[in-house]
Write a protein that holds these residues in place. Sequence first.
Motif, PDB file in Angstrom:
ATOM      1  N   ARG A 253      36.909  28.073  25.221  1.00 26.10           N
ATOM      2  CA  ARG A 253      35.714  28.041  24.397  1.00 26.10           C
ATOM      3  C   ARG A 253      34.840  29.273  24.601  1.00 26.10           C
ATOM      4  O   ARG A 253      33.949  29.546  23.805  1.00 26.10           O
ATOM      5  N   HIS A 254      35.090  29.982  25.674  1.00 28.05           N
ATOM      6  CA  HIS A 254      34.269  31.169  25.937  1.00 28.05           C
ATOM      7  C   HIS A 254      35.072  32.456  25.811  1.00 28.05           C
ATOM      8  O   HIS A 254      34.761  33.455  26.437  1.00 28.05           O
ATOM      9  N   ILE A 255      36.118  32.395  25.009  1.00 29.21           N
ATOM     10  CA  ILE A 255      36.957  33.567  24.818  1.00 29.21           C
ATOM     11  C   ILE A 255      36.824  34.017  23.375  1.00 29.21           C
ATOM     12  O   ILE A 255      37.075  33.237  22.452  1.00 29.21           O
ATOM     13  N   GLY A 256      36.429  35.257  23.199  1.00 27.23           N
ATOM     14  CA  GLY A 256      36.272  35.782  21.856  1.00 27.23           C
ATOM     15  C   GLY A 256      37.617  36.058  21.204  1.00 27.23           C
ATOM     16  O   GLY A 256      38.659  35.994  21.856  1.00 27.23           O
ATOM     17  N   GLU A 257      37.561  36.398  19.933  1.00 22.94           N
ATOM     18  CA  GLU A 257      38.793  36.562  19.162  1.00 22.94           C
ATOM     19  C   GLU A 257      39.703  37.650  19.703  1.00 22.94           C
ATOM     20  O   GLU A 257      40.917  37.485  19.769  1.00 22.94           O
ATOM     21  N   ASP A 258      39.129  38.782  20.087  1.00 22.76           N
ATOM     22  CA  ASP A 258      40.014  39.839  20.585  1.00 22.76           C
ATOM     23  C   ASP A 258      40.017  39.939  22.107  1.00 22.76           C
ATOM     24  O   ASP A 258      40.172  40.992  22.687  1.00 22.76           O
ATOM     25  N   GLN A 259      39.832  38.771  22.757  1.00 24.74           N
ATOM     26  CA  GLN A 259      40.026  38.719  24.201  1.00 24.74           C
ATOM     27  C   GLN A 259      41.280  37.902  24.464  1.00 24.74           C
ATOM     28  O   GLN A 259      41.727  37.164  23.593  1.00 24.74           O
ATOM     29  N   LEU A 260      41.806  38.053  25.657  1.00 22.80           N
ATOM     30  CA  LEU A 260      43.025  37.318  25.964  1.00 22.80           C
ATOM     31  C   LEU A 260      42.792  36.432  27.177  1.00 22.80           C
ATOM     32  O   LEU A 260      42.226  36.862  28.172  1.00 22.80           O
ATOM     33  N   LEU A 261      43.222  35.199  27.057  1.00 21.80           N
ATOM     34  CA  LEU A 261      43.173  34.281  28.197  1.00 21.80           C
ATOM     35  C   LEU A 261      44.598  33.852  28.504  1.00 21.80           C
ATOM     36  O   LEU A 261      45.329  33.429  27.611  1.00 21.80           O
ATOM     37  N   ALA A 262      45.005  33.998  29.757  1.00 22.11           N
ATOM     38  CA  ALA A 262      46.356  33.600  30.116  1.00 22.11           C
ATOM     39  C   ALA A 262      46.321  32.821  31.421  1.00 22.11           C
ATOM     40  O   ALA A 262      45.372  32.925  32.194  1.00 22.11           O
ATOM     41  N   ARG A 263      47.350  32.023  31.637  1.00 17.98           N
ATOM     42  CA  ARG A 263      47.484  31.339  32.925  1.00 17.98           C
ATOM     43  C   ARG A 263      48.610  32.016  33.677  1.00 17.98           C
ATOM     44  O   ARG A 263      49.732  32.116  33.180  1.00 17.98           O
ATOM     45  N   LEU A 264      48.278  32.501  34.864  1.00 13.00           N
ATOM     46  CA  LEU A 264      49.285  33.252  35.610  1.00 13.00           C
ATOM     47  C   LEU A 264      50.216  32.339  36.374  1.00 13.00           C
ATOM     48  O   LEU A 264      51.246  32.758  36.874  1.00 13.00           O
ATOM     49  N   GLY A 265      49.850  31.085  36.456  1.00 10.27           N
ATOM     50  CA  GLY A 265      50.634  30.140  37.254  1.00 10.27           C
ATOM     51  C   GLY A 265      49.686  29.453  38.201  1.00 10.27           C
ATOM     52  O   GLY A 265      48.610  29.960  38.479  1.00 10.27           O
ATOM     53  N   GLY A 266      50.083  28.279  38.667  1.00 13.97           N
ATOM     54  CA  GLY A 266      49.225  27.523  39.586  1.00 13.97           C
ATOM     55  C   GLY A 266      47.836  27.353  39.012  1.00 13.97           C
ATOM     56  O   GLY A 266      47.678  26.975  37.847  1.00 13.97           O
ATOM     57  N   ASP A 267      46.838  27.660  39.810  1.00  8.55           N
ATOM     58  CA  ASP A 267      45.463  27.503  39.346  1.00  8.55           C
ATOM     59  C   ASP A 267      44.848  28.859  39.083  1.00  8.55           C
ATOM     60  O   ASP A 267      43.652  29.048  39.264  1.00  8.55           O
ATOM     61  N   GLU A 268      45.670  29.818  38.693  1.00 13.42           N
ATOM     62  CA  GLU A 268      45.170  31.174  38.455  1.00 13.42           C
ATOM     63  C   GLU A 268      45.152  31.513  36.978  1.00 13.42           C
ATOM     64  O   GLU A 268      46.169  31.391  36.295  1.00 13.42           O
ATOM     65  N   PHE A 269      43.992  31.927  36.513  1.00 13.55           N
ATOM     66  CA  PHE A 269      43.841  32.314  35.111  1.00 13.55           C
ATOM     67  C   PHE A 269      43.386  33.760  35.035  1.00 13.55           C
ATOM     68  O   PHE A 269      42.821  34.286  35.991  1.00 13.55           O
ATOM     69  N   VAL A 270      43.611  34.363  33.862  1.00 15.52           N
ATOM     70  CA  VAL A 270      43.179  35.746  33.738  1.00 15.52           C
ATOM     71  C   VAL A 270      42.622  35.986  32.341  1.00 15.52           C
ATOM     72  O   VAL A 270      43.076  35.377  31.367  1.00 15.52           O
ATOM     73  N   ILE A 271      41.602  36.826  32.285  1.00 15.61           N
ATOM     74  CA  ILE A 271      41.015  37.167  30.992  1.00 15.61           C
ATOM     75  C   ILE A 271      41.017  38.685  30.857  1.00 15.61           C
ATOM     76  O   ILE A 271      40.703  39.396  31.808  1.00 15.61           O
ATOM     77  N   VAL A 272      41.418  39.166  29.685  1.00 14.84           N
ATOM     78  CA  VAL A 272      41.267  40.589  29.408  1.00 14.84           C
ATOM     79  C   VAL A 272      40.259  40.695  28.270  1.00 14.84           C
ATOM     80  O   VAL A 272      40.409  40.045  27.237  1.00 14.84           O
ATOM     81  N   SER A 273      39.245  41.491  28.475  1.00 12.58           N
ATOM     82  CA  SER A 273      38.149  41.524  27.508  1.00 12.58           C
ATOM     83  C   SER A 273      38.468  42.432  26.332  1.00 12.58           C
ATOM     84  O   SER A 273      39.459  43.147  26.332  1.00 12.58           O
ATOM     85  N   HIS A 274      37.588  42.422  25.352  1.00 10.22           N
ATOM     86  CA  HIS A 274      37.680  43.396  24.278  1.00 10.22           C
ATOM     87  C   HIS A 274      37.144  44.728  24.796  1.00 10.22           C
ATOM     88  O   HIS A 274      36.852  44.861  25.984  1.00 10.22           O
ATOM     89  N   GLU A 275      36.984  45.702  23.910  1.00  9.59           N
ATOM     90  CA  GLU A 275      36.631  47.029  24.392  1.00  9.59           C
ATOM     91  C   GLU A 275      35.136  47.325  24.292  1.00  9.59           C
ATOM     92  O   GLU A 275      34.456  46.831  23.406  1.00  9.59           O
ATOM     93  N   PHE A 276      34.680  48.140  25.240  1.00 10.78           N
ATOM     94  CA  PHE A 276      33.277  48.539  25.257  1.00 10.78           C
ATOM     95  C   PHE A 276      33.181  50.052  25.258  1.00 10.78           C
ATOM     96  O   PHE A 276      34.080  50.732  25.712  1.00 10.78           O
ATOM     97  N   LYS A 277      32.034  50.532  24.801  1.00  7.24           N
ATOM     98  CA  LYS A 277      31.872  51.988  24.712  1.00  7.24           C
ATOM     99  C   LYS A 277      31.621  52.614  26.075  1.00  7.24           C
ATOM    100  O   LYS A 277      32.037  53.724  26.344  1.00  7.24           O
ATOM    101  N   SER A 278      30.909  51.873  26.952  1.00 13.36           N
ATOM    102  CA  SER A 278      30.600  52.467  28.248  1.00 13.36           C
ATOM    103  C   SER A 278      30.984  51.530  29.377  1.00 13.36           C
ATOM    104  O   SER A 278      31.148  50.329  29.183  1.00 13.36           O
ATOM    105  N   ARG A 279      31.092  52.122  30.541  1.00 10.32           N
ATOM    106  CA  ARG A 279      31.426  51.361  31.731  1.00 10.32           C
ATOM    107  C   ARG A 279      30.345  50.316  32.031  1.00 10.32           C
ATOM    108  O   ARG A 279      30.638  49.176  32.370  1.00 10.32           O
ATOM    109  N   GLU A 280      29.088  50.735  31.886  1.00  8.35           N
ATOM    110  CA  GLU A 280      27.960  49.843  32.172  1.00  8.35           C
ATOM    111  C   GLU A 280      28.030  48.596  31.294  1.00  8.35           C
ATOM    112  O   GLU A 280      27.857  47.484  31.757  1.00  8.35           O
TER     113      GLU A 280
END
Length: 618
Positions: A253-280
């Motif tokens: 429910r907290h993952i935007g359209e161009d973000q990725l949510l995956a389950r790595l196995g066990g109780d480990e999940f991972v999110i890759v965000s969309h892109e930002f212009k700056s590091r900050e």
Amino acid sequence: MKTIESYIFLRKQIPLMIGLSIIPGLGYIFLGWINDVVLPALFWYALTIGVSAAGYRLYKAYHPDRMNTEETKQWYSKISIFFVAIFSLWTVIFVLYATEERGHLNYIAIFTQIGASVVASTLLASDKRLFTVTLLFLLVPLAIYFSLIGEFYGYILSLFTFVLLGVLYYASYSSYRLLETSSYQAAHDHLTGLYNRRYFIRFLEQKVKNLKHTKKFSYMMLIDLDHFKTINDSLGHDVGDKLLQIVSSRLLRHIGEDQLLARLGGDEFVIVSHEFKSREEALNNATTHANTLLNRLKETFIIDQHHLYISASIGVEIIEKNTTSANRLIKEADIAMYEVKAQGRDGVVIFNDELAKRIETHLQIERHLHRALQNREISLVYQPQLNENKKVIGCEVLVRWQNETLGFVGPDKFIPIAEQTGLIVELGNFILEEAFKTFASWRDKGIELEQFSINISVRQLFHGSFVQEVERLTAKYLTSELTAKLIFEITETVLVEDIDRVVDVMKRLSHLNINFSMDDFGTGYSSLSYLREMPVSELKIDQSFVANLGTDSSDQAMIVTILNMAKIFNLKVVAEGVETAEQLSFLHENNCHIFQGYYFSKPLIYDDFESFYKSNIT
Ligand code: C2E
Ligand code: CA
Ligand code: CA
């Protein structure tokens, strides 16, 4: 989100379709030429070549490494237009020739249209929208053509054309479904329906390459549930599985359209965000996002009447143009996540330079430690233990490591690394052997000790040949009288391991007449029931309690409690880290009988211990 695979699949069809248009196209010009309709045919062919050229450019323009999501989407719309256009051109030649009765061009036109439909239903099977539109564009004109004949057989043919349309659609749709399910299964996790580890790795690799090109920023977030194992073990896997499913949907429910949510196995999940212009911007977003998720996960889970409360540890790493590899990224997010666990779980840590440095030192220690034994860099020191009459009654063996490059490295730094790498087994055996030699030689020199303590780590204890090794070494160096004076110090951390296994090894060692001391007592999982089960004869009060004597009343109370408890269980108590006369007198008054600490002596090398002992008895 369409997968990279589906783009690659569709892209492969472009040259095929170009070939299938340009080459047979020549035949149509020839037919036009012999039947005097060459001009329209040439015009049509020119259009076909134009569209093909555009298609070829699109074929060349696909660079998954360099295109961002938006660009990929645009590229995809363009190739969709290409396919519809090139198939529509076949409808154009159909319309052109279907009205020509010269040379029976109309027959050829009809065949052309049917052929093109079969080609469309095959080549475009991976894309439902595309094959639907193209089939309609190809076959509806044919059906109209037949019905316009105005005779009975024409209506029948028109009807058959619709039947053919249905059949081709059905065929394409079946392949489409098959492709969809197989690519879905290859990319998704069975239990939660989220993307799986395999898909995630590919996605991340792509992302890393991509950001090198776009010079933008993303973040990767590793989420590990705290104490999930406890829930799984105590309430069963069914409850554990359901919990993972609900966690997944909460996260989703907290993952935007161009973000990725995956389950790595066990109780480990991972999110890759969309892109930002700056590091900050990426950093700020990562922090808010992580905190939102932490809060959401802390809300009660109700599963089969159980009210469950969990928390999570989140490690974050920024992905940018300097990111070297997906693997490294995962490792660093993992390190950040473990840092959260080390800080007491339930929080967020963003990978930083300090962590990187720590990892670097860790790796350095690991590298040098491998050769430490053969380079004779490891030595032992002995810290005296004294009774209330200030008589030396024993010692604790402590290991030292002096390395050429790293200088002096403390055991609290390298012992954990030796444990992780398994080197502790070899190192531990070396320590045992050296210590036994010392103990035997001291006895020969008239240094009489009541006890001789050696630190043993969990991993060493659990090693299959440990008991045999102890048996071999005691037989080689020690008399039975000396063996009975040995004390193995184990820390309370062994108690979180498989307790039955710990007790089993301890009992086997007890049969060899070895005694045990519970080190750092009071800091961890001390439990009375454990003490009853285990053959322990001594407790060592952790130095942190001793250090705080006089400043912290609860530590004072802790010491008194430990000493009272020891009395009930009939255990010896050693107070370690004694540095002042005040500490000593407090401990003494409360019935502690053995002391170790800088107040008497630091750990000493072999010769110095001898001198200390001798000056002590005189
Ligand atoms: P430990 O077993 O709790 O050892 C006591 C530590 O406290 C030693 O540090 C010792 O030098 C230090 N110490 C003793 N008296 C005082 C004092 O009065 N004040 C202060 N501030 N410190 C005092 P060391 O030698 O650096 O060892 C650190 C830890 O490394 C040990 O904690 C033990 O867990 C581990 N270790 C050391 N030698 C070995 C070994 O041979 N094998 C294994 N497995 N672990 C070892
Ligand atoms: Ca110790
Ligand atoms: Ca200790």
